[in-house]
Design an enzyme around this catalytic site. Structure first.
Site, PDB file in Angstrom:
ATOM      1  N   ASN A 123      43.523  84.724  25.385  1.00  0.00           N
ATOM      2  CA  ASN A 123      42.332  83.879  25.370  1.00  0.00           C
ATOM      3  C   ASN A 123      41.388  84.155  26.541  1.00  0.00           C
ATOM      4  O   ASN A 123      40.203  83.865  26.446  1.00  0.00           O
ATOM      5  CB  ASN A 123      42.764  82.406  25.398  1.00  0.00           C
ATOM      6  CG  ASN A 123      41.598  81.477  25.663  1.00  0.00           C
ATOM      7  OD1 ASN A 123      40.779  81.224  24.779  1.00  0.00           O
ATOM      8  ND2 ASN A 123      41.504  80.970  26.885  1.00  0.00           N
ATOM      9  N   TYR A 130      28.133  90.696  25.615  1.00  0.00           N
ATOM     10  CA  TYR A 130      29.205  89.835  25.105  1.00  0.00           C
ATOM     11  C   TYR A 130      29.582  90.231  23.680  1.00  0.00           C
ATOM     12  O   TYR A 130      30.765  90.341  23.343  1.00  0.00           O
ATOM     13  CB  TYR A 130      28.756  88.377  25.158  1.00  0.00           C
ATOM     14  CG  TYR A 130      29.800  87.395  24.699  1.00  0.00           C
ATOM     15  CD1 TYR A 130      30.918  87.128  25.483  1.00  0.00           C
ATOM     16  CD2 TYR A 130      29.676  86.735  23.478  1.00  0.00           C
ATOM     17  CE1 TYR A 130      31.885  86.228  25.065  1.00  0.00           C
ATOM     18  CE2 TYR A 130      30.637  85.825  23.057  1.00  0.00           C
ATOM     19  CZ  TYR A 130      31.735  85.581  23.850  1.00  0.00           C
ATOM     20  OH  TYR A 130      32.694  84.690  23.425  1.00  0.00           O
ATOM     21  N   LYS A 173      33.232  91.552  22.127  1.00  0.00           N
ATOM     22  CA  LYS A 173      33.956  90.863  21.066  1.00  0.00           C
ATOM     23  C   LYS A 173      34.076  91.717  19.802  1.00  0.00           C
ATOM     24  O   LYS A 173      35.054  91.609  19.052  1.00  0.00           O
ATOM     25  CB  LYS A 173      33.295  89.518  20.758  1.00  0.00           C
ATOM     26  CG  LYS A 173      33.432  88.511  21.899  1.00  0.00           C
ATOM     27  CD  LYS A 173      34.892  88.256  22.266  1.00  0.00           C
ATOM     28  CE  LYS A 173      35.041  87.182  23.325  1.00  0.00           C
ATOM     29  NZ  LYS A 173      36.448  86.890  23.644  1.00  0.00           N
ATOM     30  N   THR A 205      29.942  78.511  18.213  1.00  0.00           N
ATOM     31  CA  THR A 205      29.619  77.955  19.531  1.00  0.00           C
ATOM     32  C   THR A 205      30.494  76.731  19.768  1.00  0.00           C
ATOM     33  O   THR A 205      30.421  75.749  19.024  1.00  0.00           O
ATOM     34  CB  THR A 205      28.141  77.569  19.614  1.00  0.00           C
ATOM     35  OG1 THR A 205      27.343  78.720  19.318  1.00  0.00           O
ATOM     36  CG2 THR A 205      27.799  77.082  21.013  1.00  0.00           C
ATOM     37  N   VAL A 206      31.316  76.800  20.791  1.00  0.00           N
ATOM     38  CA  VAL A 206      32.321  75.773  21.045  1.00  0.00           C
ATOM     39  C   VAL A 206      31.886  74.919  22.240  1.00  0.00           C
ATOM     40  O   VAL A 206      31.347  75.431  23.227  1.00  0.00           O
ATOM     41  CB  VAL A 206      33.694  76.406  21.333  1.00  0.00           C
ATOM     42  CG1 VAL A 206      34.765  75.331  21.501  1.00  0.00           C
ATOM     43  CG2 VAL A 206      34.069  77.357  20.199  1.00  0.00           C
TER      44      VAL A 206
END
Length: 264
Positions: free
Chosen positions: A90, A160, A164, A192-193
């Site tokens: 993570n 980014y 990913k 989007t968290v």
């Protein structure tokens, strides 16, 4: 080799009982939510993070860009908890801007954490994962944290997104490499968290409320994804109950990847 745990066997207690899970970047945000969820399902959890944690886990200070620290942390988990059945990669960092906006050193830093960090930790954990796959439990799973940025073009996220995209490709390659050893490899693609990192981005915006509304609006559900929702997805993929699932990515993004709604 296939997992020997029956996906319908509930007589042994919680579904992850007697399994050992390692979560990198598990001291906050998605990682912390994931560590808590795996613990709630019966796993013994080790958190590898540079930051401290007050949670009831085995916490090992670790920087995933440090080869020696990673190997030492994995050795500590095996020694203290007896093995590794689940690895959740993570740990990650963000970056903003177009290809013009990030210096070469920033590219190297983000890729070292987000991509090479996954390879580094997984390589160190593979002997323990192989042993877990061949042991009495017959279960070993790796879950990588990917992103909607791997499958959708997002503005101001060039670096980014590149990192990913690499995580998505790496996940599939790892799954192919290790499926016959009984080790499953999957990834979760969050939208989007609502995490501390996103909170810091919002705080730095000229109009935080408007920026939050814009981020929520780009997801068809009209809201940010919660860290717990990502944790539930990770726990599913890590569980023996998903023993036939490998080499895949699970979008938890409020429909952002697949839905195209008409404007109202």
């Amino acid at each position: 080799m296939t997992a020997r745990i029956s996906p319908t066997a509930d007589t042994r207690g919680p579904e992850l009982q007697d399994l050992v899970a390692v979560v990198t970047g598990g001291a906050s945000g998605i990682g912390l939510a994931t560590a808590r969820e795996l613990h709630a399902r019966g796993a013994r959890v080790a958190v590898l993070d540079r930051a401290a944690s007050d949670e009831p886990f085995l916490h090992i200070p670790c920087d995933v860009t440090d080869d020696e620290a990673v190997r030492a942390a994995v050795d500590t988990v095996v020694r203290e908890l007896g093995g590794i059945h689940i690895l959740v990669n993570n740990a990650g960092i963000g970056a903003q801007g177009t290809v013009e906006d990030n210096a070469s050193d920033e590219w190297r830093r983000v890729l070292d954490v987000n991509v090479i960090g996954i390879a580094r930790v997984t390589a160190a954990a593979l002997p323990a994962l192989r042993k877990a796959a061949a042991g009495g439990e017959g279960h070993a799973a790796v879950v990588n944290m990917c992103s909607i940025a791997a499958t959708a073009g997002l503005p101001q996220r060039a670096l980014y997104s590149a990192s990913k995209g690499a995580v998505l490709a790496l996940t599939r390659a790892m799954a192919a490499d290790h499926v016959r050893e009984g080790i499953r490899v999957t990834c979760v693609n969050p939208g989007t968290v609502d995490t501390p990192w996103v909170g810091r981005l919002l705080d730095a915006a000229d109009d935080p409320a408007a920026e939050r509304a814009a981020l929520a609006a780009r997801q068809p559900t009209g809201r940010l994804v919660s860290a717990d929702e990502i944790a539930y997805a990770v726990a599913y993929l890590a569980s023996p109950r998903s023993g036939a699932t490998t080499g895949t990515d699970l979008a938890v993004d409020g429909g952002m990847q697949g839905l195209r709604l008409r404007s109202e």
